[in-house]
Design a protein around this motif. Structure first.
Motif, PDB file in Angstrom:
ATOM      1  N   HIS A 184       7.702  43.878  13.605  1.00 44.13           N
ATOM      2  CA  HIS A 184       7.277  43.139  12.411  1.00 44.13           C
ATOM      3  C   HIS A 184       7.862  43.761  11.142  1.00 44.13           C
ATOM      4  CE1 HIS A 184       4.480  40.530  14.539  1.00 44.13           C
ATOM      5  NE2 HIS A 184       4.064  41.601  15.216  1.00 44.13           N
ATOM      6  N   GLU A 185       8.695  44.783  11.301  1.00 47.30           N
ATOM      7  CA  GLU A 185       9.284  45.475  10.159  1.00 47.30           C
ATOM      8  C   GLU A 185      10.676  44.960   9.833  1.00 47.30           C
ATOM      9  OE1 GLU A 185       9.134  49.617  10.971  1.00 47.30           O
ATOM     10  OE2 GLU A 185       6.937  49.692  11.071  1.00 47.30           O
ATOM     11  N   VAL A 186      11.141  43.963  10.578  1.00 44.74           N
ATOM     12  CA  VAL A 186      12.437  43.360  10.284  1.00 44.74           C
ATOM     13  C   VAL A 186      12.207  41.886   9.979  1.00 44.74           C
ATOM     14  CG1 VAL A 186      13.646  44.974  11.806  1.00 44.74           C
ATOM     15  CG2 VAL A 186      12.876  42.776  12.706  1.00 44.74           C
ATOM     16  N   THR A 187      13.225  41.228   9.473  1.00 36.76           N
ATOM     17  CA  THR A 187      13.098  39.820   9.087  1.00 36.76           C
ATOM     18  C   THR A 187      13.028  38.926  10.322  1.00 36.76           C
ATOM     19  OG1 THR A 187      15.482  39.433   9.038  1.00 36.76           O
ATOM     20  CG2 THR A 187      14.456  40.305   7.027  1.00 36.76           C
ATOM     21  N   PRO A 188      12.445  37.750  10.199  1.00 34.30           N
ATOM     22  CA  PRO A 188      12.435  36.799  11.328  1.00 34.30           C
ATOM     23  C   PRO A 188      13.834  36.482  11.831  1.00 34.30           C
ATOM     24  CG  PRO A 188      10.896  36.095   9.631  1.00 34.30           C
ATOM     25  CD  PRO A 188      11.662  37.239   9.048  1.00 34.30           C
ATOM     26  N   GLU A 189      14.805  36.469  10.895  1.00 36.09           N
ATOM     27  CA  GLU A 189      16.185  36.176  11.284  1.00 36.09           C
ATOM     28  C   GLU A 189      16.716  37.261  12.224  1.00 36.09           C
ATOM     29  OE1 GLU A 189      18.738  33.261  11.345  1.00 36.09           O
ATOM     30  OE2 GLU A 189      17.186  33.255   9.796  1.00 36.09           O
ATOM     31  N   GLU A 190      16.420  38.530  11.905  1.00 39.47           N
ATOM     32  CA  GLU A 190      16.868  39.635  12.750  1.00 39.47           C
ATOM     33  C   GLU A 190      16.201  39.563  14.124  1.00 39.47           C
ATOM     34  OE1 GLU A 190      17.739  43.572  10.339  1.00 39.47           O
ATOM     35  OE2 GLU A 190      15.959  42.577   9.495  1.00 39.47           O
ATOM     36  N   ARG A 191      14.920  39.222  14.147  1.00 31.36           N
ATOM     37  CA  ARG A 191      14.226  39.101  15.427  1.00 31.36           C
ATOM     38  C   ARG A 191      14.825  37.972  16.262  1.00 31.36           C
ATOM     39  NH1 ARG A 191       9.445  39.808  12.229  1.00 31.36           N
ATOM     40  NH2 ARG A 191       8.867  37.606  12.483  1.00 31.36           N
ATOM     41  N   ARG A 192      15.149  36.861  15.595  1.00 28.85           N
ATOM     42  CA  ARG A 192      15.721  35.723  16.319  1.00 28.85           C
ATOM     43  C   ARG A 192      17.073  36.082  16.922  1.00 28.85           C
ATOM     44  NH1 ARG A 192      19.226  31.586  15.314  1.00 28.85           N
ATOM     45  NH2 ARG A 192      19.598  32.275  13.168  1.00 28.85           N
ATOM     46  N   HIS A 193      17.918  36.746  16.139  1.00 31.96           N
ATOM     47  CA  HIS A 193      19.230  37.138  16.644  1.00 31.96           C
ATOM     48  C   HIS A 193      19.097  38.124  17.803  1.00 31.96           C
ATOM     49  CE1 HIS A 193      21.644  34.905  13.899  1.00 31.96           C
ATOM     50  NE2 HIS A 193      21.347  35.611  12.810  1.00 31.96           N
TER      51      HIS A 193
END
Length: 495
Positions: free
Chosen positions: A198-207
């Motif tokens: 949860h410490e990174v952006t949703p975009e980073e999690r998606r990638h």
């Protein structure tokens, strides 16, 4: 077959002193009563062919608890395929109800099939239906882990996110992580942490999640190749190609080399010849002989290296490159890359030369995609390139290939190809008999003469299509039983 004792735990990992089994190394692709997944103790009693129960938590005891009519009966695990250690531990820790299929032997109850029986409200190994069977199939298709290879020191915690795909990825890494190449396994752990953070952006999690899905759905094989029957290889070549004896000889020589070394040759194959001489057809035949999936790269349509290498994850619309997508589509790391029109690989629009990207793929030292951010092994990649003019290919690229030159067909060869291969093939596809479409010798001479100044056989194949279609039209519309084409008829038909 050496037997290795895995009863000692990895540093910091708790393991009961009641571990009863040893592991054995196996690379069998199918399990049977003679080549089982594991062996249970049957000295006290003989177990049923199909038996339900659960694996005991290995931290308590390495056994299987049979669900019998009179209650629970336990049997120690005696031996186990090393590839299945993590999976069976996970089944035990998760208390998954399973059904075993096995046979009683002198050395124990040989289990060769495990199926999940926890349906409805029962605990399931993964949120994905069929995950256990997927895991077993992948493990059987994988190579045995090295006997000294230990589990990761840290186990993944339970997935707190309500995403099925991430749960499946977590389960896969827990159950089959040791069968992955070391660098991919470590890469996957890091990316899984990003995908769940949860410490990174949703975009980073998606990638990160997308990259994991791509990588873990690829079966990363080693570079060992089983022997290939040269006679069967020759049969395939004769079926696909007419003549070209020197070309066939070079291909058979390659097959013999693979049989001796059980690895692919150090150099790929570059097929050079006029358009329409069957270069791509040869490449497909080689892939069929090697029993490998194949993918094509059309260099004439690639003008930017990023199309091959992928784009960085810093962009919201980032995606893998064509090479990585080819691995993903094939589903495994051993495949034939057919690189069409290598001589037309032009410089990019200020971003470099796409052809230069191929050098890392052709060197078999590993390829790194900008989106995946992990070096993938390429030792199982066999490149076959085609070109019309080898003088247009750079020296560095040429040095990565064994060059095979294809001459154009002679008029006599074209006659044989048209009458014995091209026309019969079209008639078969149209469900027509040979006596429904007859081409006289004079008509055959006229067809060959019409295309005397063109290279290859594509024009002949199109002529066969046109003639057969016209015959079918006359049969269906005019009600004739057969159509005979003479020189004048084909002259008017083909223009």
């Amino acid at each position: 077959m050496p037997v290795f004792d895995f009863s000692n735990s990895a540093p910091g990992q708790k393991m009961s002193s009641e571990c009863t089994y040893t592991t054995f190394q196996s690379s069998e692709s199918e399990a049977s009563a003679e080549k089982p997944i594991l062996i249970l103790d049957n000295r006290q009693r003989q177990w049923k062919h199909h038996s339900n129960g659960i694996f005991s938590n290995p931290d308590q005891k390495t056994a299987f608890e049979f669900d019998e009519e009179g209650g629970i009966a336990s049997a120690d695990i005696l031996r186990m395929d090393a590839r299945f250690v993590s999976l069976l531990r996970w089944l035990g820790e998760s208390h998954i109800k399973v059904r075993l299929s096995g046979a009683n032997r002198k050395d124990g109850y040989a289990v060769y099939r495990i199926r999940e029986t926890a349906y409805g409200g029962g605990t399931k190994l993964s949120a994905e239906d069929g995950f256990l069977q997927f895991m077993i199939e992948r493990l059987l298709a994988s190579d045995a882990p090295a006997p000294w290879q230990e589990e990761d020191d840290q186990e993944e915690a339970g997935d707190e996110m309500k995403l099925t795909s991430l749960q499946s990825i977590t389960d896969f890494l827990n159950c089959a992580g040791r069968t992955l190449p070391d660098n991919i396994r470590l890469w996957a752990r890091r990316n899984l942490a990003v995908a769940r953070s949860h410490e990174v952006t949703p975009e980073e999690r998606r990638h990160a999640q997308r990259a994991l899905s791509i990588m873990l759905n690829i079966h990363w094989k080693n570079n060992y190749f089983e022997a290939i029957d040269p006679q069967e290889a020759r049969r395939i070549l004769d079926e696909e190609l007419y003549g070209m004896e020197q070309v066939k000889q070079r291909i058979i020589e390659t097959i013999i080399q693979i049989n001796r070394t059980h690895t692919l040759p150090a150099y790929g194959m570059l097929l050079v010849g006029p358009a329409g001489t069957g270069k791509s057809q040869i490449a497909y035949a080689v892939a069929r002989i090697l029993k490998l999936p194949w993918t094509t790269l059309d260099m004439s349509s690639i003008n930017d290296p990023e199309q091959l290498t992928g784009s960085s994850r810093i962009y919201s619309n980032a995606k893998p490159g064509i090479i990585m997508e080819a691995f993903s589509a094939a589903g495994e790391s051993n495949l034939v890359f057919i690189i069409n029109e290598l001589d037309k690989a032009a410089s990019g629009k200020g971003n470099g030369n796409p052809a230069d990207v191929l050098l890392t793929l052709l060197d078999n030292l590993g390829f790194t995609d900008n989106y995946i951010e992990c070096m993938v092994p390429t030792v199982g990649v066999y490149p076959i390139a085609t070109a019309n003019d080898k003088n247009q290919i750079s020296a560095p690229l040429m040095s990565r290939f064994a060059v095979i030159e294809l001459p154009d067909y002679t008029p006599e060869e074209k006659k044989v190809i048209f009458s014995q291969f091209a026309l019969p093939k079209v008639l078969k596809r149209m469900s027509m008999r040979g006596d429904e479409c007859i081409v006289t010798p004079e008509a055959l001479d006229a067809i060959i003469g019409k295309y005397a100044n063109t290279t290859g056989i594509r024009d002949l194949e199109q002529a066969a299509e046109h003639i057969a279609a016209n015959a079918l039209y006359q049969i269906e519309v005019n009600g004739v039983s057969s159509v005979t084409f003479d020189a004048g008829t084909v002259g008017r038909l083909l223009g």
